[in-house]
Design a protein around this motif. Structure first.
Motif, PDB file in Angstrom:
ATOM      1  N   LEU A 778      32.339   4.599  94.438  1.00 40.19           N
ATOM      2  CA  LEU A 778      32.516   4.963  93.039  1.00 40.19           C
ATOM      3  C   LEU A 778      31.378   4.411  92.189  1.00 40.19           C
ATOM      4  O   LEU A 778      30.867   5.101  91.288  1.00 40.19           O
ATOM      5  CB  LEU A 778      33.864   4.422  92.536  1.00 40.19           C
ATOM      6  CG  LEU A 778      34.176   4.648  91.059  1.00 40.19           C
ATOM      7  CD1 LEU A 778      34.288   6.135  90.757  1.00 40.19           C
ATOM      8  CD2 LEU A 778      35.473   3.931  90.664  1.00 40.19           C
ATOM      9  N   THR A 779      30.969   3.178  92.481  1.00 40.94           N
ATOM     10  CA  THR A 779      29.864   2.577  91.735  1.00 40.94           C
ATOM     11  C   THR A 779      28.582   3.373  91.935  1.00 40.94           C
ATOM     12  O   THR A 779      27.827   3.605  90.981  1.00 40.94           O
ATOM     13  CB  THR A 779      29.655   1.122  92.185  1.00 40.94           C
ATOM     14  OG1 THR A 779      30.861   0.386  91.982  1.00 40.94           O
ATOM     15  CG2 THR A 779      28.534   0.468  91.405  1.00 40.94           C
ATOM     16  N   GLY A 780      28.342   3.796  93.174  1.00 41.25           N
ATOM     17  CA  GLY A 780      27.146   4.601  93.434  1.00 41.25           C
ATOM     18  C   GLY A 780      27.162   5.908  92.663  1.00 41.25           C
ATOM     19  O   GLY A 780      26.141   6.323  92.090  1.00 41.25           O
ATOM     20  N   ILE A 781      28.331   6.552  92.614  1.00 40.90           N
ATOM     21  CA  ILE A 781      28.460   7.823  91.886  1.00 40.90           C
ATOM     22  C   ILE A 781      28.245   7.598  90.391  1.00 40.90           C
ATOM     23  O   ILE A 781      27.538   8.368  89.727  1.00 40.90           O
ATOM     24  CB  ILE A 781      29.840   8.447  92.152  1.00 40.90           C
ATOM     25  CG1 ILE A 781      29.944   8.875  93.621  1.00 40.90           C
ATOM     26  CG2 ILE A 781      30.096   9.626  91.222  1.00 40.90           C
ATOM     27  CD1 ILE A 781      31.340   9.277  94.057  1.00 40.90           C
ATOM     28  N   ILE A 782      28.868   6.530  89.854  1.00 35.60           N
ATOM     29  CA  ILE A 782      28.706   6.225  88.426  1.00 35.60           C
ATOM     30  C   ILE A 782      27.235   6.002  88.088  1.00 35.60           C
ATOM     31  O   ILE A 782      26.713   6.525  87.093  1.00 35.60           O
ATOM     32  CB  ILE A 782      29.546   4.987  88.044  1.00 35.60           C
ATOM     33  CG1 ILE A 782      31.037   5.300  88.107  1.00 35.60           C
ATOM     34  CG2 ILE A 782      29.177   4.489  86.649  1.00 35.60           C
ATOM     35  CD1 ILE A 782      31.921   4.069  87.947  1.00 35.60           C
ATOM     36  N   THR A 783      26.552   5.228  88.924  1.00 37.46           N
ATOM     37  CA  THR A 783      25.142   4.917  88.672  1.00 37.46           C
ATOM     38  C   THR A 783      24.288   6.177  88.725  1.00 37.46           C
ATOM     39  O   THR A 783      23.406   6.388  87.884  1.00 37.46           O
ATOM     40  CB  THR A 783      24.634   3.890  89.707  1.00 37.46           C
ATOM     41  OG1 THR A 783      25.517   2.774  89.739  1.00 37.46           O
ATOM     42  CG2 THR A 783      23.242   3.401  89.331  1.00 37.46           C
ATOM     43  N   LEU A 784      24.554   7.031  89.719  1.00 44.65           N
ATOM     44  CA  LEU A 784      23.795   8.277  89.820  1.00 44.65           C
ATOM     45  C   LEU A 784      24.026   9.174  88.607  1.00 44.65           C
ATOM     46  O   LEU A 784      23.080   9.790  88.079  1.00 44.65           O
ATOM     47  CB  LEU A 784      24.176   9.023  91.092  1.00 44.65           C
ATOM     48  CG  LEU A 784      23.492   8.558  92.390  1.00 44.65           C
ATOM     49  CD1 LEU A 784      24.065   9.302  93.580  1.00 44.65           C
ATOM     50  CD2 LEU A 784      21.981   8.779  92.301  1.00 44.65           C
ATOM     51  N   LEU A 785      25.275   9.265  88.171  1.00 43.01           N
ATOM     52  CA  LEU A 785      25.576  10.097  86.999  1.00 43.01           C
ATOM     53  C   LEU A 785      24.850   9.592  85.770  1.00 43.01           C
ATOM     54  O   LEU A 785      24.285  10.377  84.984  1.00 43.01           O
ATOM     55  CB  LEU A 785      27.093  10.120  86.751  1.00 43.01           C
ATOM     56  CG  LEU A 785      27.925  10.967  87.727  1.00 43.01           C
ATOM     57  CD1 LEU A 785      29.412  10.786  87.452  1.00 43.01           C
ATOM     58  CD2 LEU A 785      27.537  12.445  87.601  1.00 43.01           C
ATOM     59  N   ILE A 786      24.865   8.257  85.576  1.00 43.63           N
ATOM     60  CA  ILE A 786      24.164   7.665  84.431  1.00 43.63           C
ATOM     61  C   ILE A 786      22.681   7.995  84.516  1.00 43.63           C
ATOM     62  O   ILE A 786      22.048   8.382  83.515  1.00 43.63           O
ATOM     63  CB  ILE A 786      24.380   6.149  84.386  1.00 43.63           C
ATOM     64  CG1 ILE A 786      25.840   5.820  84.068  1.00 43.63           C
ATOM     65  CG2 ILE A 786      23.458   5.488  83.360  1.00 43.63           C
ATOM     66  CD1 ILE A 786      26.201   4.363  84.246  1.00 43.63           C
ATOM     67  N   ALA A 787      22.110   7.863  85.714  1.00 42.49           N
ATOM     68  CA  ALA A 787      20.686   8.139  85.897  1.00 42.49           C
ATOM     69  C   ALA A 787      20.359   9.611  85.641  1.00 42.49           C
ATOM     70  O   ALA A 787      19.378   9.936  84.958  1.00 42.49           O
ATOM     71  CB  ALA A 787      20.265   7.742  87.308  1.00 42.49           C
ATOM     72  N   ILE A 788      21.186  10.504  86.191  1.00 41.07           N
ATOM     73  CA  ILE A 788      20.930  11.945  86.031  1.00 41.07           C
ATOM     74  C   ILE A 788      21.021  12.347  84.565  1.00 41.07           C
ATOM     75  O   ILE A 788      20.184  13.112  84.063  1.00 41.07           O
ATOM     76  CB  ILE A 788      21.914  12.754  86.904  1.00 41.07           C
ATOM     77  CG1 ILE A 788      21.580  12.559  88.386  1.00 41.07           C
ATOM     78  CG2 ILE A 788      21.880  14.231  86.535  1.00 41.07           C
ATOM     79  CD1 ILE A 788      22.634  13.081  89.337  1.00 41.07           C
TER      80      ILE A 788
END
Length: 810
Positions: A778-788
């Motif tokens: 979940l943390t990885g997904i959150i970080t990717l979404l923030i980055a995108i």
């Protein structure tokens, strides 16, 4: 020259308002967070350092293992301090604090006030601790019985002013009403003390069986003489145990030597802890207040540094992002004879000016948010803390440290441009790869991912604490204090309130299953003569007939206390852990023996077994516990069933006020008592969440700057690709993929680090969650979404730009 640097710097900053604004906001947030955490850490490490003898004051800790029950206590026996002073010349002075009796009622006119900040202390208290005296002689103030020293706050509270208090008397309900003469008034104890009392009673008034080396109820402090190594002094405790404790043990056991104790797997140990270490390094039972943790100091210090470095990294990225806009300026300056050193100083002046502006905004941010931060962190840090000489010097120096730190890379980066190259427009050739910049991005997002994982795990554990089965029903139980009421009045009120339709059951509950409640541990043995093999320690609580029902506990064998059985005065109910320690397979009907102070034995018959319940926090395993029929009526617990809680409390209030107009009605809820045990973790979780969000925002600003930088460098490449037919989506993908790779790499680095840190933190809890894979996913997904989301603005803007504008000069 310097004035000229500043003038040019200001012009450049105002010329690029957007970049300047982002730079300033990012730095302001970073510096503001850094200062707030610095205030928190400074306050945490300052505890108890104000005492003049702080470097030589130590508390005696006790570590006892007997019959499988292990106790780590902040208290020791009452004669320990005097014995050490008598037998060892290294001990200059000792003093004791006796806080076992809890709050007391103090009369103020016609009103009785429940005073919690009250304790008994030795007359040597002020020989050890430094608390400035406003009036009176501290050396003699507590020598006589019925004397009391109060704080300035208490003097105003009970007498209206300091001048009116000295020589007056306080009527205190302590083993009957006693008049205490006010012999001295001290300044309020500092907030950074590991204990804070407003009323200090003479130790001569304590009703206690003094001289017992086996009973541990006193917080004992000693002052060692200059040059004494306290770690070496710890070796003397073995001699003290052998000389004083063992003779008392041997009176009622077959234990005759230390070898007997050790051979049976038991132990008795004492040690010293420096007073300056207590707040951050001690989490024993019977602490005088809730202490902090050095772990959190280390964690927040690292978070403060990381947030500041992330903000500085953003500045570097955003400054280099607009490098092509300054390239021709640098080229022309160099052609006109400006040296590299002057250019570096120019760019460092710009960075320092931005930092100074950001620093001013950050201090304003700290000033406005300090009350809010105090409320969250449970602190009482004042604005005056910013003006302390050392901290003020730190604040003044901070921008002149951060400015060069944040600006050094952009300064060297911009100053090394070659005039011929930049004036020909070939600036970007060979500069698309930058190892340092990639490292900084990885650092930013590794830190952010660790913070996100940590915050999620903290909140998971807090939720686990609130929802786990603790062995009793903590919901809808009202706890009412009965201090100051006679036994007849207490019983009458309990009977009367039990008749209310909202009340399911009621019990006298002086002992409640939460930390900081009353405790009483004692030694039992399974045979009439105690030995190291058949003896064990356990909690020894008095309870009435309705206690188990009211607390929502579960009997799993035998029966509860009953008025139908006259023999229940010598009956006992054990929890499962106590049964296991006693070694009973079928405990009902078995005997346990307890030795009284006069060496007479009392025999108890086990009539029931209650399911294990957590009477301490979930940081600890369930310990052995027994219930015996007795009076603990200083509190009454009412289990109720109504949605109109306020109306229910109102009914009870009226009955208590009708019974006594002098005593203020004081109540709380059992589930609030329970949650208070985890107040520190809740605060830490909230603070972590806030700084995690801020760190992510700052990191996103940095990513925005990098996206701008890359888009600026690759403008002509994008134009060529569009002319050759590349779609907007393809160009966005090309521009974003390098960043996504860096973030995925950050995730791979952060995951094991976060797992190690959070596993270490969870080990403090005996009852804890498991670290689940989905938290990391979940943390990885959150970080990717923030980055995108952050990248989208710049990449889409570059992708949809007209290629003619980027290629017309070729």
């Amino acid at each position: 020259m310097f004035k000229n640097y500043l003038k040019i710097a200001w012009r450049n900053l105002t010329k690029n308002k957007g970049i300047t604004f982002i730079n300033t906001i990012g730095l302001s947030l970073g510096i503001g967070c850094f200062i707030l955490i610095a205030l928190f850490v400074t306050d945490e490490i300052s505890y108890d350092r104000f005492h003049q003898k702080a470097d030589r004051i130590y508390r005696i800790n006790s570590d006892i293992l007997f019959g499988g029950t292990e106790m780590h206590m902040a208290v020791s026996s009452d004669p320990m301090g005097a014995t050490l002073k008598k037998d060892y010349p290294e001990v200059e002075e000792y003093t004791r604090i006796y806080a076992s009796e809890g709050s007391k009622l103090i009369r103020k006119g016609t009103e009785l006030i429940d005073e919690y900040a009250i304790t008994y202390v030795d007359s040597t208290f002020f020989n050890v601790f430094t608390f400035p005296v406003i009036k009176g002689n501290p050396k003699t103030a507590l020598q006589a019985p019925n004397t009391v020293v109060i704080s300035e706050k208490a003097a105003i509270k009970y007498f209206g002013s300091v001048d009116n208090a000295i020589g007056e008397t306080l009527e205190i309900n302590s083993n009957g009403n006693t008049l205490y003469k006010v012999t001295a008034i001290i300044e309020d104890m500092p907030k950074n003390s590991h204990f804070r009392f407003d009323v200090l009673l003479s130790m001569a008034n304590v009703n206690y069986g003094f001289g017992d080396y086996l009973s541990h109820n006193f917080h004992t402090y000693i002052v060692l003489r200059e040059g004494t190594d306290y770690k070496k002094f710890n070796n003397n405790f073995k001699e003290v145990i052998a000389k004083y404790s063992l003779p008392q043990i041997s009176q009622f056991t077959e234990i005759k030597s230390m070898e007997d104790i050790e051979a049976s797997g038991n132990k008795i140990e004492y040690s010293l802890i420096p007073i300056k270490d207590i707040h951050l390094h001690s989490s024993r039972s019977v602490e005088l207040s809730a202490n902090g943790s050095i772990k959190y100091v280390y964690i927040f210090s690292a978070v403060a540094l990381f947030i500041l470095l992330i903000a500085c990294t953003n500045f570097m990225n955003l400054t280099t992002a607009r490098s092509s806009g300054r390239a021709k300026e640098v080229g022309i300056r160099k052609v006109l004879g400006t040296g590299k050193k002057s250019l570096i100083l120019q760019f460092l002046s710009e960075s320092t000016l931005i930092v100074v502006i950001a620093h001013g905004i950050a201090i304003l941010f700290v000033f406005l948010s300090l009350d809010w931060f105090n409320n969250i962190a449970g602190k009482e840090i004042s604005v005056k803390a910013l003006l302390r000489p050392q901290f003020l010097a730190f604040l003044i120096a901070l921008p002149f440290i951060i400015g060069p730190l944040a600006g050094i890379y952009p300064a060297f980066f911009l100053s090394k441009f070659q005039p011929i190259t930049v004036l020909k427009g070939n600036l970007t050739k060979g500069m698309t790869k930058n190892t340092l910049r990639n490292f900084l991005v990885i650092f930013q997002f590794t830190t952010s991912i660790i913070l996100i994982i940590g915050t999620i795990v903290v909140y998971q554990q807090l939720n686990h604490i609130q929802t786990t089965d603790v062995g009793f029903n903590k919901d809808q139980v009202l706890i009412v204090e009965n201090s100051g009421l006679s036994n007849e009045t207490r019983k009458s009120l309990k009977s009367e309130i039990e008749q209310l339709t909202e009340v399911k059951s009621a019990s006298f509950a002086g002992y409640i299953p939460v930390s900081k409640s009353a405790r009483s541990d004692t030694t039992f043995n399974t045979e009439s003569v105690i030995t190291a093999e058949n003896g064990f320690n356990m909690q020894y609580w008095s309870a009435d007939y309705e206690y188990i029902e009211t607390m929502g506990m579960e009997l799993i064998a035998g029966r509860n206390f009953s008025r139908s059985f006259g023999t229940d005065s010598t009956a006992i109910i054990l929890n499962e852990k106590a049964v296991a320690l006693a070694g009973f397979k079928n405990p009902i009907g078995k005997k346990l023996y307890k030795t009284r102070d006069n060496n007479n034995k009392i025999t108890y018959t086990i009539i029931g077994v209650v399911k294990n319940f957590n009477f301490e926090s979930l940081r600890q395993d369930v310990g052995p516990l027994s219930l015996r029929l007795g009076d603990n009526s200083w509190r009454t617990a009412y289990r109720f069933n109504t949605m109109d809680v306020e109306g229910f409390i109102g009914k009870i209030r009226k009955k208590y006020e009708a019974a006594s107009s002098e005593i203020s009605f004081s109540y709380s809820f059992l589930d609030d008592f329970f949650l208070d045990m985890y107040r520190q973790e809740k605060r830490i979780g909230t603070i972590a969440l806030i700084f995690t969000v801020l760190a992510i925002i700052i990191a996103a600003l940095g990513l925005f700057g990098l996206a701008a930088y890359i888009a600026e460098q690759r403008t002509k490449e994008i134009g060529i690709r569009k002319v050759l037919g590349a779609s907007t989506a393809l160009i966005v993908q090309i521009l974003s993929k390098d960043f996504i790779k860096l973030i995925l790499f950050s995730f791979c680095i952060a995951t094991p680090i976060a797992w190690w840190f959070m596993s270490s933190w969870l080990r403090d809890f005996a009852f804890r969650i498991q670290l689940n894979w989905w938290v990391f996913a979940l943390t990885g997904i959150i970080t990717l979404l923030i980055a995108i989301i952050t990248l989208s603005f710049q990449t889409i803007k570059a992708a949809i730009a007209n290629p003619v504008n980027s290629l017309k000069t070729e």
